[in-house]
Design a protein around this motif. Structure first.
Motif, short mmCIF file in Angstrom:
data_model
loop_
_atom_site.label_atom_id
_atom_site.label_comp_id
_atom_site.label_asym_id
_atom_site.label_seq_id
_atom_site.Cartn_x
_atom_site.Cartn_y
_atom_site.Cartn_z
N SER A 1 64.67 80.56 28.48
CA SER A 1 65.35 79.33 28.04
C SER A 1 66.77 79.65 27.59
O SER A 1 67.34 78.96 26.76
CB SER A 1 64.59 78.69 26.88
OG SER A 1 64.71 79.49 25.71
N ILE A 2 67.33 80.74 28.15
CA ILE A 2 68.64 81.19 27.67
C ILE A 2 69.69 81.25 28.78
O ILE A 2 70.69 80.54 28.73
CB ILE A 2 68.49 82.55 26.94
CG1 ILE A 2 67.54 82.39 25.73
CG2 ILE A 2 69.86 83.08 26.50
CD1 ILE A 2 67.02 83.66 25.14
N SER A 3 69.47 82.08 29.78
CA SER A 3 70.45 82.23 30.87
C SER A 3 70.17 81.20 31.97
O SER A 3 69.11 80.57 31.97
CB SER A 3 70.38 83.63 31.45
OG SER A 3 70.54 84.58 30.42
N ARG A 4 71.10 81.09 32.91
CA ARG A 4 70.94 80.06 33.96
C ARG A 4 69.60 80.24 34.72
O ARG A 4 68.91 79.27 35.00
CB ARG A 4 72.12 80.12 34.93
CG ARG A 4 71.99 79.07 36.01
CD ARG A 4 73.32 78.73 36.65
NE ARG A 4 73.13 78.08 37.93
CZ ARG A 4 74.07 77.94 38.84
NH1 ARG A 4 75.28 78.41 38.60
NH2 ARG A 4 73.82 77.35 39.99
N PHE A 5 69.28 81.51 35.05
CA PHE A 5 68.01 81.78 35.73
C PHE A 5 67.23 82.90 35.02
O PHE A 5 67.85 83.87 34.54
CB PHE A 5 68.25 82.27 37.17
CG PHE A 5 68.91 81.26 38.08
CD1 PHE A 5 68.18 80.21 38.61
CD2 PHE A 5 70.25 81.39 38.42
CE1 PHE A 5 68.78 79.29 39.47
CE2 PHE A 5 70.86 80.48 39.28
CZ PHE A 5 70.12 79.42 39.81
N SER A 6 65.91 82.78 34.99
CA SER A 6 65.06 83.88 34.53
C SER A 6 63.86 83.98 35.45
O SER A 6 63.18 82.96 35.71
CB SER A 6 64.55 83.64 33.10
OG SER A 6 65.61 83.43 32.21
N ALA A 7 63.60 85.19 35.95
CA ALA A 7 62.52 85.40 36.90
C ALA A 7 61.34 86.11 36.22
O ALA A 7 61.53 87.14 35.57
CB ALA A 7 63.02 86.23 38.08
N PHE A 8 60.15 85.55 36.39
CA PHE A 8 58.94 86.12 35.79
C PHE A 8 57.97 86.54 36.89
O PHE A 8 57.99 85.98 37.98
CB PHE A 8 58.25 85.09 34.88
CG PHE A 8 59.08 84.73 33.67
CD1 PHE A 8 58.93 85.42 32.49
CD2 PHE A 8 60.03 83.71 33.74
CE1 PHE A 8 59.70 85.11 31.37
CE2 PHE A 8 60.81 83.39 32.63
CZ PHE A 8 60.64 84.09 31.44
N SER A 9 57.11 87.51 36.56
CA SER A 9 56.11 87.98 37.52
C SER A 9 54.71 87.82 36.93
O SER A 9 54.49 88.11 35.76
CB SER A 9 56.35 89.46 37.83
OG SER A 9 55.22 90.01 38.50
N PHE A 10 53.77 87.36 37.77
CA PHE A 10 52.37 87.27 37.35
C PHE A 10 51.51 88.18 38.24
O PHE A 10 50.39 87.84 38.60
CB PHE A 10 51.87 85.82 37.42
CG PHE A 10 52.77 84.84 36.72
CD1 PHE A 10 53.08 85.02 35.37
CD2 PHE A 10 53.33 83.77 37.39
CE1 PHE A 10 53.93 84.13 34.72
CE2 PHE A 10 54.18 82.87 36.75
CZ PHE A 10 54.48 83.06 35.40
#
Ligand SMILES: *Cc1c(COP(=O)(O)O)cnc(C)c1O
Length: 364
Positions: free
Chosen positions: A166-175
């Motif tokens: 909820s901070i930078s323009r994009f954040s990528a997560f892995s599941f």
């Protein structure tokens, strides 16, 4: 003692069975529900569920307009996916040095690597400990760069009270299977701008705008693909595994943090061992518990005799030929020679942790 655990809750199994029996296993209602929960429970901004963390990183680069000849600044202390997605766009990964007390990209080094061709920065939250996001975003604003966080290790981490995602323009997560929230394989792209999120929904499914393409009598929707899209969407089967697991996520995360705090107390004064530097303004997701040790192979051998797994997880990625070979990064070199992680997951019993603590305090 295993180094990683793959956590599947009974609820995930129950929901997966329902989906398998339902006849609808492709992307549908469950993916939408998973996205709602990622936002509600974990604070991810406008999340778009995808089939992997690598897809999330790649899609972010596409949406950021990164293309041939552009430069993207990344750390070498990460998994190869962070660099490969840059190559997929025919752009050039430029390796910045790290802060040797955290394993995270150094802001001073990013500054030195910025050129006229720089388009984006991909900070990686090593082990789940957040990077200096304010400083990185400030620098990015000054130079008109886009920040794409590789938050594969950092689901649940917070920075100055805000959730990562909820901070930078994009954040990528892995599941992916061994990440601390798994859907088997899967990922999510969090977007601060709702327009990016809308574009990601279209691009994750071949570039077909499903919400605005009408069905036709001929049996196929009416659409016109205007921009290159990908097969990157999550499916309902993966989504329910995530939905089942997400219910226990905060419990698992607290347990990981409890273990990490205990380790930090116990290992504060062990000869030949250095803890990572933790600041009070951020909280790690504790996906890994990394330490810096002297005589690393002896350390790993000693623990292995007690059936405790320890691992470097990833060595510097610039050593891969595809990235052109090892770069001159003094802090990275130092870190690379000493870093090792010990088990920190929620399946560890108190007696396991006691054995780990005792074995390390004895020396190696
Ligand atoms: C796991 C991981 C990825 C890739 O995620 P996948 O879901 O396996 O594609 C990217 N970056 C880092 C740092 C990772 O640990």
């Amino acid at each position: 003692m295993d180094f990683f655990n793959t956590h599947i809750s009974p609820k995930a199994i129950e929901l997966a069975t329902q989906v398998l029996k339902s006849g609808w296993i492709s992307e549908g209602k469950m993916v939408k529900e998973f996205e709602i929960q990622l936002n509600k429970r974990l604070g991810l901004a406008n999340p778009v569920a995808l089939n992997s963390g690598t897809s999330a990183l790649h899609l972010a680069l596409v949406l950021a307009g990164v293309g041939p000849g552009d430069e993207v600044i990344i750390p070498a202390q990460t998994f190869v996916a962070t660099g490969l997605v840059v190559l997929m766009q025919r752009a050039n990964p430029v390796f910045a040095d790290i802060d040797p007390t955290t394993g995270n990209i150094s802001v001073a080094s990013i500054k030195e690597k910025i050129t006229d061709r720089t388009k984006a920065i991909i900070p990686v939250h090593w082990g789940g400990y957040p990077c200096d996001l304010d400083e990185i975003n400030e620098l990015a604003t000054q130079h008109n760069l886009i920040v794409i966080e590789d938050a594969a290790h950092a689901l649940g981490a917070t920075y100055k009270g805000k959730p990562v995602g909820s901070i930078s323009r994009f954040s990528a997560f892995s599941f992916q299977a061994i990440k601390h929230l798994t859907t088997g394989d899967g990922g999510a792209l969090a977007c601060m701008d709702a327009v990016d999120s809308k574009n990601a929904f279209v691009r994750r499914w071949f570039g077909i705008d499903r919400t605005n393409s009408k069905p036709s009598i001929l049996g196929e929707r009416i659409y016109d693909i205007t921009e290159l899209g990908f097969k990157y969407h999550m499916n309902d089967l993966a989504a329910v595994v995530g939905l089942g697991n997400i219910e226990n996520f905060s419990e698992w995360l607290s347990r990981r943090r409890e273990i990490a705090v205990l380790y930090r107390k116990e290992f504060a004064n062990v000869a030949g061992l250095q803890l990572m530097n933790w600041k009070k303004d951020r909280e790690s997701a504790s996906w890994l518990f990394t330490i810096l040790v002297e005589n690393r192979e002896d350390f790993i051998r000693k623990l292995s005799e007690r059936e405790i797994s320890a691992s470097v997880v990833h060595l510097r990625i610039d050593q891969n030929s595809v990235f052109g070979g090892i770069k001159n990064l003094p802090n990275q070199k130092w870190f690379n020679e000493r870093q090792v992680s010990i088990p920190v997951h929620e399946s560890l019993r108190d007696c396991d942790i006691e054995l780990i603590v005792k074995s390390i305090k004895e020396g190696w």
